[in-house]
Design an enzyme around this catalytic site. Structure first.
Site, short mmCIF file in Angstrom:
data_model
loop_
_atom_site.label_atom_id
_atom_site.label_comp_id
_atom_site.label_asym_id
_atom_site.label_seq_id
_atom_site.Cartn_x
_atom_site.Cartn_y
_atom_site.Cartn_z
N ARG A 1 0.74 -1.05 0.16
CA ARG A 1 0.07 0.11 -0.20
C ARG A 1 0.63 1.23 0.05
O ARG A 1 0.55 2.40 -0.65
CB ARG A 1 -0.95 0.11 1.31
N THR A 2 1.78 1.27 0.83
CA THR A 2 2.54 2.67 1.08
C THR A 2 3.30 2.88 -0.13
O THR A 2 3.12 4.00 -0.71
CB THR A 2 3.37 2.53 2.14
N LYS B 1 25.76 -2.91 -1.45
CA LYS B 1 27.19 -2.95 -1.53
C LYS B 1 27.84 -1.90 -0.45
O LYS B 1 29.10 -1.80 -0.64
CB LYS B 1 27.50 -2.05 -2.88
N ARG C 1 11.36 4.15 2.98
CA ARG C 1 11.09 3.30 4.17
C ARG C 1 12.34 2.44 4.15
O ARG C 1 12.90 2.04 3.39
CB ARG C 1 9.65 2.19 3.62
N HIS D 1 5.43 6.07 11.33
CA HIS D 1 4.86 5.98 10.02
C HIS D 1 3.92 7.26 9.94
O HIS D 1 2.69 6.89 9.83
CB HIS D 1 4.05 4.60 9.80
C1 NCD Z 1 1.89 -0.71 8.07
C2 NCD Z 1 3.49 -0.63 8.45
O1 NCD Z 1 4.11 -0.88 7.38
O2 NCD Z 1 4.01 -0.52 9.44
N1 NCD Z 1 1.59 -1.17 6.92
C3 NCD Z 1 1.24 -0.20 5.96
O3 NCD Z 1 2.00 0.75 5.89
N2 NCD Z 1 0.03 0.33 6.10
C4 NCD Z 1 1.48 -2.00 9.35
C5 NCD Z 1 1.89 -3.30 9.17
O4 NCD Z 1 2.87 -3.51 8.22
O5 NCD Z 1 1.49 -3.98 9.94
#
Ligand code: NCD
Length: 306
Positions: free
Chosen positions: A51-52, A80, A101, A129
């Protein structure tokens, strides 16, 4: 250079403004379809995501911009031994904005200190997040009309669940918030969040292991996945993974206008039978996540011009 690393980087007024723009995009998407023409978003994902990452990419494409990036650490020069700082400097030569991320807490902050373009924290380890929180806030605003006077239950892995930490932080700035923390003893909310966020802002909270006993009080139930990738050993994960499974019968005493949320992905925490309940809001969160990220990209690119 303005970045979004922690949800507190934005004032309450700025969050209101972002939510306003997201609602306008939902009502009037064509008006935004060329706003980022010629601009590039780089998605640097050192950890898995569906999703993100894809909502960031869809957001930029719907704004008329383009996207580049990688979705695995081992397909980048991190494999590397390149530092996050050098990666950030490099990407600054190719793109206009970064969404990152990373499994290490603080990595997006380091990137923002070294990039010459805005950096968005798309999840750093078990820490924060903030853009999931933006999706959550837009959902709460659309479902509940605002953020004051809500009793919000967080259930599951409150220790490693970074979405929980960021949403609690965001809600701590509103009036009349009550927090109910529902988790096994081993997965309680970290004490730094209790101390620095809840206690410091005088937010009343209670901790319990029993979801059903607190169900009738809740306006929002925020379910979470047990974060397997942050555990030190598999036995602990296996013992704790099914601590809470939300099933229709457990909602018997819930409020008729309860809002059931989950950042997704779900594993077992919510039975699919709950999906048909009108109170299930987790797929609305997914869609809202794209719109609020569109608003965020617009804001940060606008500020970068100044
Ligand atoms: C979450 C995350 O990555 O922290 N997912 C997301 O970005 N919607 C929640 C999760 O991974 O449980």
């Amino acid at each position: 250079m303005r970045s979004l690393i922690d949800i507190l980087d934005f004032s309450v007024e700025e969050l209101d403004e972002l939510i306003g723009v997201a609602n306008d995009i939902i009502a009037n998407p064509e008006a935004y379809s060329e706003k980022c023409k010629g601009k590039k978003l780089a998605t640097l994902f050192f950890e898995p995501s569906t999703r993100t990452r894809l909502s960031f990419e869809a957001a930029m494409l719907e704004l008329g911009g383009s996207v580049l990036g990688f979705s695995e650490a081992n397909s980048s020069s991190a494999a590397k031994g390149e530092s996050v700082a050098d990666t950030a400097k490099t990407i600054s030569c190719y793109a206009d904005i970064i969404a990152m991320r990373h499994p290490k807490e603080g990595a997006p902050l380091v990137a923002s200190q070294n990039a010459s373009i805005p950096v968005i924290n798309a999840g750093d380890g078990g820490h924060n997040h903030p853009t999931q929180t933006l999706a959550d806030l837009l959902t709460i605003q659309r479902e509940k009309g605002g953020f004051n006077n809500l009793t919000v239950g967080f259930c599951g892995d409150l220790k490693f669940g970074r979405t929980v930490h960021s949403l609690i932080t965001a809600l701590s700035r509103y009036e009349g918030i009550n927090v109910v923390l529902i988790s096994p003893d081993e997965l309680k909310l970290p004490s730094y969040v209790k101390k620095d966020i809840l206690a410091k802002n005088n937010i009343p909270y209670k901790q319990t292991t029993d979801l059903e006993s607190v169900m009738p009080e809740l306006d929002i139930l925020y379910m979470t996945r047990v974060q397997r990738e942050r555990f030190f050993n598999e036995e602990d994960y296996l013992r704790l993974k099914d601590s809470y499974i939300l099933e229709p019968r457990k909602l018997k005493n819930a409020k008729p206008d309860l809002c059931i949320m989950h950042p997704l992905p779900r594993v077992n925490e919510i039975s699919v039978a709950v999906d048909d309940d009108p109170r299930a809001c987790y797929f609305k969160q997914v869609l809202n996540g794209k719109y609020i990220r569109m608003a965020l990209i617009l804001k940060l690119l606008e500020e970068a011009k100044r």
